[in-house]
Design an enzyme around this catalytic site. Structure first.
Site, PDB file in Angstrom:
ATOM      1  N   SER A   1      -7.923  -4.675   5.304  1.00 13.10           N
ATOM      2  CA  SER A   1      -8.510  -4.355   3.987  1.00 13.10           C
ATOM      3  C   SER A   1      -8.889  -5.594   3.173  1.00 13.10           C
ATOM      4  O   SER A   1      -8.634  -5.664   1.965  1.00 13.10           O
ATOM      5  CB  SER A   1      -7.569  -3.458   3.177  1.00 13.10           C
ATOM      6  OG  SER A   1      -7.362  -2.232   3.838  1.00 13.10           O
TER       7      SER A   1
ATOM      8  N   ASN B   1       1.202   3.447  -2.975  1.00 12.14           N
ATOM      9  CA  ASN B   1       1.666   3.901  -4.309  1.00 12.14           C
ATOM     10  C   ASN B   1       1.115   5.273  -4.678  1.00 12.14           C
ATOM     11  O   ASN B   1       1.832   6.132  -5.198  1.00 12.14           O
ATOM     12  CB  ASN B   1       1.216   2.927  -5.408  1.00 12.14           C
ATOM     13  CG  ASN B   1       1.849   1.564  -5.269  1.00 12.14           C
ATOM     14  OD1 ASN B   1       2.800   1.392  -4.518  1.00 12.14           O
ATOM     15  ND2 ASN B   1       1.310   0.590  -5.988  1.00 12.14           N
TER      16      ASN B   1
ATOM     17  N   ASP C   1       0.825  -1.210   0.000  1.00  9.48           N
ATOM     18  CA  ASP C   1       0.000   0.000   0.000  1.00  9.48           C
ATOM     19  C   ASP C   1       0.863   1.265   0.000  1.00  9.48           C
ATOM     20  O   ASP C   1       1.957   1.271   0.557  1.00  9.48           O
ATOM     21  CB  ASP C   1      -0.917  -0.009   1.234  1.00  9.48           C
ATOM     22  CG  ASP C   1      -2.024   1.026   1.131  1.00  9.48           C
ATOM     23  OD1 ASP C   1      -2.402   1.394   0.001  1.00  9.48           O
ATOM     24  OD2 ASP C   1      -2.507   1.477   2.186  1.00  9.48           O
TER      25      ASP C   1
ATOM     26  N   HIS D   1       2.045   3.498  -9.118  1.00  8.02           N
ATOM     27  CA  HIS D   1       1.858   2.053  -9.349  1.00  8.02           C
ATOM     28  C   HIS D   1       3.019   1.497 -10.168  1.00  8.02           C
ATOM     29  O   HIS D   1       3.483   0.382  -9.928  1.00  8.02           O
ATOM     30  CB  HIS D   1       0.531   1.792 -10.054  1.00  8.02           C
ATOM     31  CG  HIS D   1      -0.666   2.196  -9.229  1.00  8.02           C
ATOM     32  ND1 HIS D   1      -0.811   1.812  -7.907  1.00  8.02           N
ATOM     33  CD2 HIS D   1      -1.751   2.955  -9.520  1.00  8.02           C
ATOM     34  CE1 HIS D   1      -1.947   2.320  -7.437  1.00  8.02           C
ATOM     35  NE2 HIS D   1      -2.531   3.024  -8.389  1.00  8.02           N
TER      36      HIS D   1
ATOM     37  N   LEU E   1      11.054 -20.346  -5.082  1.00  8.48           N
ATOM     38  CA  LEU E   1      10.179 -19.494  -4.268  1.00  8.48           C
ATOM     39  C   LEU E   1       8.787 -19.505  -4.908  1.00  8.48           C
ATOM     40  O   LEU E   1       8.667 -19.397  -6.124  1.00  8.48           O
ATOM     41  CB  LEU E   1      10.710 -18.057  -4.250  1.00  8.48           C
ATOM     42  CG  LEU E   1       9.823 -17.009  -3.565  1.00  8.48           C
ATOM     43  CD1 LEU E   1       9.947 -17.085  -2.039  1.00  8.48           C
ATOM     44  CD2 LEU E   1      10.171 -15.589  -4.010  1.00  8.48           C
TER      45      LEU E   1
ATOM     46  N   ARG F   1      -4.658  -1.807   9.027  1.00  6.02           N
ATOM     47  CA  ARG F   1      -5.880  -2.584   8.799  1.00  6.02           C
ATOM     48  C   ARG F   1      -5.604  -3.671   7.780  1.00  6.02           C
ATOM     49  O   ARG F   1      -4.598  -3.646   7.082  1.00  6.02           O
ATOM     50  CB  ARG F   1      -7.030  -1.681   8.358  1.00  6.02           C
ATOM     51  CG  ARG F   1      -6.730  -0.834   7.131  1.00  6.02           C
ATOM     52  CD  ARG F   1      -7.953  -0.019   6.698  1.00  6.02           C
ATOM     53  NE  ARG F   1      -7.639   0.911   5.640  1.00  6.02           N
ATOM     54  CZ  ARG F   1      -7.529   2.238   5.787  1.00  6.02           C
ATOM     55  NH1 ARG F   1      -7.737   2.793   6.963  1.00  6.02           N
ATOM     56  NH2 ARG F   1      -7.223   2.994   4.743  1.00  6.02           N
TER      57      ARG F   1
HETATM   58  C1  IPE Z   1      -5.277  -2.670  -0.071  1.00  5.89           C
HETATM   59  O1  IPE Z   1      -5.007  -1.326  -0.220  1.00  5.89           O
HETATM   60  C2  IPE Z   1      -5.283  -3.368  -1.397  1.00  5.89           C
HETATM   61  C3  IPE Z   1      -3.993  -3.501  -2.069  1.00  5.89           C
HETATM   62  C4  IPE Z   1      -2.840  -3.106  -1.598  1.00  5.89           C
HETATM   63  C5  IPE Z   1      -4.030  -4.125  -3.350  1.00  5.89           C
HETATM   64  P1  IPE Z   1      -6.166  -0.243  -0.340  1.00  5.89           P
HETATM   65  O2  IPE Z   1      -5.496   1.067  -0.550  1.00  5.89           O
HETATM   66  O3  IPE Z   1      -7.160  -0.645  -1.358  1.00  5.89           O
HETATM   67  O4  IPE Z   1      -6.837  -0.309   1.099  1.00  5.89           O
HETATM   68  P2  IPE Z   1      -7.757   0.750   1.859  1.00  5.89           P
HETATM   69  O5  IPE Z   1      -8.828   1.174   0.903  1.00  5.89           O
HETATM   70  O6  IPE Z   1      -6.896   1.899   2.235  1.00  5.89           O
HETATM   71  O7  IPE Z   1      -8.276   0.046   3.052  1.00  5.89           O
HETATM   72  C1  IPE Z   2      -1.718   0.229  -3.323  1.00  2.26           C
HETATM   73  O1  IPE Z   2      -1.444   1.596  -3.353  1.00  2.26           O
HETATM   74  C2  IPE Z   2      -1.905  -0.350  -4.704  1.00  2.26           C
HETATM   75  C3  IPE Z   2      -3.283  -0.739  -5.020  1.00  2.26           C
HETATM   76  C4  IPE Z   2      -4.283  -0.683  -4.206  1.00  2.26           C
HETATM   77  C5  IPE Z   2      -3.534  -1.196  -6.358  1.00  2.26           C
HETATM   78  P1  IPE Z   2      -2.615   2.675  -3.310  1.00  2.26           P
HETATM   79  O2  IPE Z   2      -3.004   3.000  -4.711  1.00  2.26           O
HETATM   80  O3  IPE Z   2      -3.719   2.209  -2.454  1.00  2.26           O
HETATM   81  O4  IPE Z   2      -1.858   3.895  -2.659  1.00  2.26           O
HETATM   82  P2  IPE Z   2      -2.471   4.928  -1.605  1.00  2.26           P
HETATM   83  O5  IPE Z   2      -2.939   4.130  -0.429  1.00  2.26           O
HETATM   84  O6  IPE Z   2      -3.572   5.668  -2.288  1.00  2.26           O
HETATM   85  O7  IPE Z   2      -1.311   5.812  -1.270  1.00  2.26           O
HETATM   86 MG    MG Z   3      -4.100   2.451  -0.458  1.00  4.52          MG
END
Ligand code: IPE
Ligand code: IPE
Ligand code: MG
Length: 244
Positions: free
Chosen positions: A182, A15, A13, A30, A124, A180
């Protein structure tokens, strides 16, 4: 007893925030996330870990703006095409876990190609959770048992879940600062140790991986027992309990 977790699972999480802080579009974050994953796979493989499971796209991520979703799908398909040849050479076996219906033909083809190209590998196991949700996983497993007319037991349900081919994760890492789950591995993380990192996923590096592994090494996994029971009977009892 080994202090290195055999199975590490990661919620990658942060990106979007990495990109926003640089005044870049979210998709740039991403893209950087893919680079981070490549480094991470290599580092994990060097540390005697047997299984790495990553959360790449959740069932709920479809609710993001359409251009981000389509950008992610495109990036995913391209990254697979680009990365799989090297992963194959490195002995890494790729599995996809998630709902495949509803994915584009291009993404589905990339998934099938990645799995078949690496099916003979064994150094792996890399599980990529894509279009995955922990609730989906439990429901699809229960539906499978119902369709086969089998009774629902813990063992039968485990065997029908997306990660039935590996042991449960020992360590779950979440980057990005949120504490969390998620909708990640709801069933399989019942007794996992958690490590929450403030690093955004594109910044996750070997040093932070080592901090997570070090932290894991200091935990006492009691599996419901008392601390005294563990020290009296040694590690063998914990191991046998895990296998029950
Ligand atoms: C969890 O991250 C899903 C992935 C990393 C693929 P999210 O960014 O979607 O989670 P929430 O919405 O903050 O809980
Ligand atoms: C996680 O990074 C990647 C995916 C959920 C695909 P986010 O895109 O959720 O990045 P933030 O949480 O908004 O920074
Ligand atoms: Mg996120």
């Amino acid at each position: 007893m080994s202090q290195v977790p055999q199975h590490i699972a990661i919620v990658m999480d942060g990106n979007g925030r990495w990109a926003s802080r640089r005044f870049l579009p979210r998709i740039a974050g991403h893209r950087q996330g893919v680079e981070s994953l490549r480094r991470c796979v290599r580092a994990v493989a060097q540390r005697d870990v047997k299984v790495l499971t990553v959360f790449a796209f959740s069932s709920e991520n479809w609710n993001r703006p359409a251009d981000e979703v389509s950008g992610l799908m495109e990036l995913f398909a391209k990254a697979l095409g680009r990365e799989v040849p090297q992963l194959k050479l490195d002995g890494i076996r790729i599995h996809f876990v998630g709902e495949r219906a509803g994915l584009s033909a291009k993404v589905a083809a990339g998934i099938e190609q990645a799995e078949s190209a690496t099916a003979m590998n064994s150094s792996l196991v890399l599980n990529i959770c894509f279009n995955y949700g922990g609730r989906w996983d439990i429901v699809q497993a229960a539906a499978k048992l119902a369709a086969q007319g089998k009774p629902v037991t813990e063992q039968a349900l485990s065997a029908a879940m997306g990660l039935a081919h590996v042991a449960d994760p020992d360590l779950v890492i979440r980057t990005g600062g949120e504490q969390r789950i998620s909708n990640f591995l709801l069933w399989q993380s019942a007794y996992s140790e958690f490590y929450f990192s403030d690093k955004l996923w594109p910044e996750f590096d070997e040093a932070e991986l080592d901090r997570a592994i070090e932290s894991y090494g200091k935990r006492e996994r009691r599996f419901g027992k008392t601390s005294e029971q563990l020290t009296q009977s040694g590690a063998s009892e914990v191991t046998s309990l895990k296998q029950e």
